[in-house]
Design a protein around this motif. Sequence first.
Motif, PDB file in Angstrom:
ATOM      1  N   GLU A  29      49.858  35.034  31.081  1.00 13.52           N
ATOM      2  CA  GLU A  29      50.204  34.358  29.835  1.00 13.52           C
ATOM      3  C   GLU A  29      49.368  34.894  28.673  1.00 13.52           C
ATOM      4  O   GLU A  29      48.143  34.978  28.751  1.00 13.52           O
ATOM      5  CB  GLU A  29      49.985  32.857  29.975  1.00 13.52           C
ATOM      6  N   GLY A  30      50.052  35.268  27.622  1.00 14.05           N
ATOM      7  CA  GLY A  30      49.390  35.716  26.410  1.00 14.05           C
ATOM      8  C   GLY A  30      48.855  37.135  26.446  1.00 14.05           C
ATOM      9  O   GLY A  30      48.179  37.561  25.503  1.00 14.05           O
ATOM     10  N   THR A  31      49.171  37.909  27.505  1.00 15.07           N
ATOM     11  CA  THR A  31      48.645  39.276  27.600  1.00 15.07           C
ATOM     12  C   THR A  31      49.659  40.340  27.201  1.00 15.07           C
ATOM     13  O   THR A  31      49.362  41.539  27.270  1.00 15.07           O
ATOM     14  CB  THR A  31      48.164  39.586  29.029  1.00 15.07           C
ATOM     15  N   GLU A  32      50.848  39.930  26.777  1.00 13.38           N
ATOM     16  CA  GLU A  32      51.905  40.912  26.527  1.00 13.38           C
ATOM     17  C   GLU A  32      51.480  41.976  25.508  1.00 13.38           C
ATOM     18  O   GLU A  32      51.667  43.180  25.730  1.00 13.38           O
ATOM     19  CB  GLU A  32      53.184  40.203  26.061  1.00 13.38           C
ATOM     20  N   ARG A  33      50.915  41.536  24.390  1.00 12.80           N
ATOM     21  CA  ARG A  33      50.523  42.512  23.368  1.00 12.80           C
ATOM     22  C   ARG A  33      49.370  43.386  23.840  1.00 12.80           C
ATOM     23  O   ARG A  33      49.323  44.581  23.530  1.00 12.80           O
ATOM     24  CB  ARG A  33      50.182  41.806  22.055  1.00 12.80           C
ATOM     25  N   ALA A  34      48.440  42.795  24.572  1.00 10.93           N
ATOM     26  CA  ALA A  34      47.334  43.592  25.106  1.00 10.93           C
ATOM     27  C   ALA A  34      47.851  44.661  26.059  1.00 10.93           C
ATOM     28  O   ALA A  34      47.400  45.816  26.034  1.00 10.93           O
ATOM     29  CB  ALA A  34      46.327  42.693  25.814  1.00 10.93           C
ATOM     30  N   PRO A  50      46.078  49.952  43.308  1.00 13.42           N
ATOM     31  CA  PRO A  50      46.171  48.494  43.327  1.00 13.42           C
ATOM     32  C   PRO A  50      45.931  47.839  41.970  1.00 13.42           C
ATOM     33  O   PRO A  50      45.789  46.632  41.894  1.00 13.42           O
ATOM     34  CB  PRO A  50      45.049  48.112  44.305  1.00 13.42           C
ATOM     35  N   HIS A  51      45.899  48.602  40.894  1.00 19.33           N
ATOM     36  CA  HIS A  51      45.484  48.096  39.594  1.00 19.33           C
ATOM     37  C   HIS A  51      46.575  47.289  38.889  1.00 19.33           C
ATOM     38  O   HIS A  51      47.759  47.606  38.984  1.00 19.33           O
ATOM     39  CB  HIS A  51      45.119  49.256  38.666  1.00 19.33           C
ATOM     40  N   GLU A  52      46.139  46.276  38.138  1.00 25.07           N
ATOM     41  CA  GLU A  52      46.995  45.681  37.114  1.00 25.07           C
ATOM     42  C   GLU A  52      46.998  46.612  35.904  1.00 25.07           C
ATOM     43  O   GLU A  52      46.126  47.477  35.763  1.00 25.07           O
ATOM     44  CB  GLU A  52      46.476  44.303  36.710  1.00 25.07           C
ATOM     45  N   ALA A  53      47.964  46.409  35.012  1.00 25.18           N
ATOM     46  CA  ALA A  53      48.123  47.312  33.874  1.00 25.18           C
ATOM     47  C   ALA A  53      46.847  47.438  33.057  1.00 25.18           C
ATOM     48  O   ALA A  53      46.426  48.544  32.687  1.00 25.18           O
ATOM     49  CB  ALA A  53      49.271  46.825  32.994  1.00 25.18           C
ATOM     50  N   LEU A  54      46.196  46.313  32.772  1.00 26.46           N
ATOM     51  CA  LEU A  54      45.023  46.338  31.900  1.00 26.46           C
ATOM     52  C   LEU A  54      43.800  46.926  32.585  1.00 26.46           C
ATOM     53  O   LEU A  54      42.796  47.189  31.916  1.00 26.46           O
ATOM     54  CB  LEU A  54      44.723  44.927  31.394  1.00 26.46           C
ATOM     55  N   ALA A  55      43.850  47.135  33.878  1.00 23.97           N
ATOM     56  CA  ALA A  55      42.718  47.705  34.602  1.00 23.97           C
ATOM     57  C   ALA A  55      42.789  49.225  34.688  1.00 23.97           C
ATOM     58  O   ALA A  55      41.855  49.859  35.191  1.00 23.97           O
ATOM     59  CB  ALA A  55      42.647  47.116  36.009  1.00 23.97           C
ATOM     60  N   THR A  67      37.938  41.736  32.540  1.00 22.88           N
ATOM     61  CA  THR A  67      38.546  41.209  33.764  1.00 22.88           C
ATOM     62  C   THR A  67      38.397  39.698  33.845  1.00 22.88           C
ATOM     63  O   THR A  67      39.329  38.979  34.229  1.00 22.88           O
ATOM     64  CB  THR A  67      37.893  41.864  34.993  1.00 22.88           C
ATOM     65  N   ALA A  68      37.199  39.200  33.442  1.00 29.55           N
ATOM     66  CA  ALA A  68      36.951  37.756  33.522  1.00 29.55           C
ATOM     67  C   ALA A  68      37.825  36.970  32.559  1.00 29.55           C
ATOM     68  O   ALA A  68      38.139  35.801  32.798  1.00 29.55           O
ATOM     69  CB  ALA A  68      35.471  37.479  33.232  1.00 29.55           C
ATOM     70  N   ASP A  69      38.235  37.612  31.455  1.00 30.57           N
ATOM     71  CA  ASP A  69      39.038  36.922  30.446  1.00 30.57           C
ATOM     72  C   ASP A  69      40.526  36.919  30.763  1.00 30.57           C
ATOM     73  O   ASP A  69      41.286  36.173  30.149  1.00 30.57           O
ATOM     74  CB  ASP A  69      38.840  37.583  29.068  1.00 30.57           C
ATOM     75  N   ARG A  70      40.963  37.762  31.679  1.00 30.89           N
ATOM     76  CA  ARG A  70      42.392  37.893  31.943  1.00 30.89           C
ATOM     77  C   ARG A  70      42.923  36.702  32.721  1.00 30.89           C
ATOM     78  O   ARG A  70      42.383  36.361  33.775  1.00 30.89           O
ATOM     79  CB  ARG A  70      42.675  39.160  32.750  1.00 30.89           C
ATOM     80  N   PRO A  71      43.992  36.084  32.226  1.00 29.42           N
ATOM     81  CA  PRO A  71      44.617  35.018  33.024  1.00 29.42           C
ATOM     82  C   PRO A  71      45.338  35.622  34.219  1.00 29.42           C
ATOM     83  O   PRO A  71      45.708  36.801  34.200  1.00 29.42           O
ATOM     84  CB  PRO A  71      45.612  34.397  32.038  1.00 29.42           C
ATOM     85  N   PRO A  72      45.560  34.844  35.265  1.00 25.79           N
ATOM     86  CA  PRO A  72      46.329  35.368  36.402  1.00 25.79           C
ATOM     87  C   PRO A  72      47.752  35.699  35.966  1.00 25.79           C
ATOM     88  O   PRO A  72      48.304  35.060  35.061  1.00 25.79           O
ATOM     89  CB  PRO A  72      46.314  34.214  37.409  1.00 25.79           C
ATOM     90  N   THR A  73      48.320  36.701  36.588  1.00 22.46           N
ATOM     91  CA  THR A  73      49.690  37.057  36.246  1.00 22.46           C
ATOM     92  C   THR A  73      50.644  35.967  36.715  1.00 22.46           C
ATOM     93  O   THR A  73      50.352  35.217  37.656  1.00 22.46           O
ATOM     94  CB  THR A  73      50.100  38.391  36.885  1.00 22.46           C
TER      95      THR A  73
END
Length: 203
Positions: free
Chosen positions: A126-131, A97-102, A3-9
Motif C-alpha cells: 500500500e502506498g508504494t506504487e510511485r516509489a 528473490p527480491h521485491e522491486a524496491l530491493a 526495508t523497515a519502512d516498506r509495508p507488506p505487499t
Amino acid sequence: MTTADRPPTRWALAGDGTSGYGRCFGRLVADGTDVDGEARLADSLLARGGRVLDLGSGMGRVAAALAARGHDVVATEPDEALRAQSRATYPDLEVLPHEALALDAEEVGRFDLVVAVGNVMVYLGEGTERAVLSHVRSLLAPGGRVLVGFHPRSGPAGARDYAPDELAEDARSSGLRVDHRFGSYELHPPADDYCVFVLSAAG
C-alpha cells in the motif's frame, strides 16, 4: 524507502488467496496452452538480445519465453512457492528473490525493458506504487521502456482497484511517460477490464 519502512505487499497479505495462480498456469503450461501473449508483446518492444527485467516473474513463463527468444533476462519473484515452481518448470531460468524496491542497479544493471505484467502493480504494498515506478525508471537503460499489465478493478484475491488514470498519473509523477495504452497484449483498444501500458522515461 528503507526495508523497515516498506509495508507488506498485497500479495503477501493475501496469503492462501493467491495460491491458485501457480496451479492455474502450471496446468495451462502442462496442457500446451498458449500463455505467451505478454512475452510476444514484450519481444516486439526489444531489439535482438535485449536486457529484460521481469518483476514478479511468478512461475517464470514470461521470463522463460523471452530468454528462449534470445534476450538476456533477469527474473525476480519474492514468493518462495512460485520460485520453486519456476525452478521445476524452467530449470535453466535463474530467479532472484527480491521485491522491486530491493533491486540495486549496481548489482543487476540497467534494462532495455522492465516487464511488470500479471497484476504485479495491483499487488504492491500500500502506498508504494510511485516509489516502485520511480525505482523502475532508475533501472532503465537509455531508450528503455516499461510494459505494465493489470486488471484495474475486480481483480484477483487481495488485489487493489487501480484506475488507469491513476496509474498514468503515478507514472508521470515518477518520471515516466505514457507512450501507449491498450486493452490487451494483442493491442486491442483501451478497455475497462484490463489495462496494458507502455511507459518510457520522461524527458
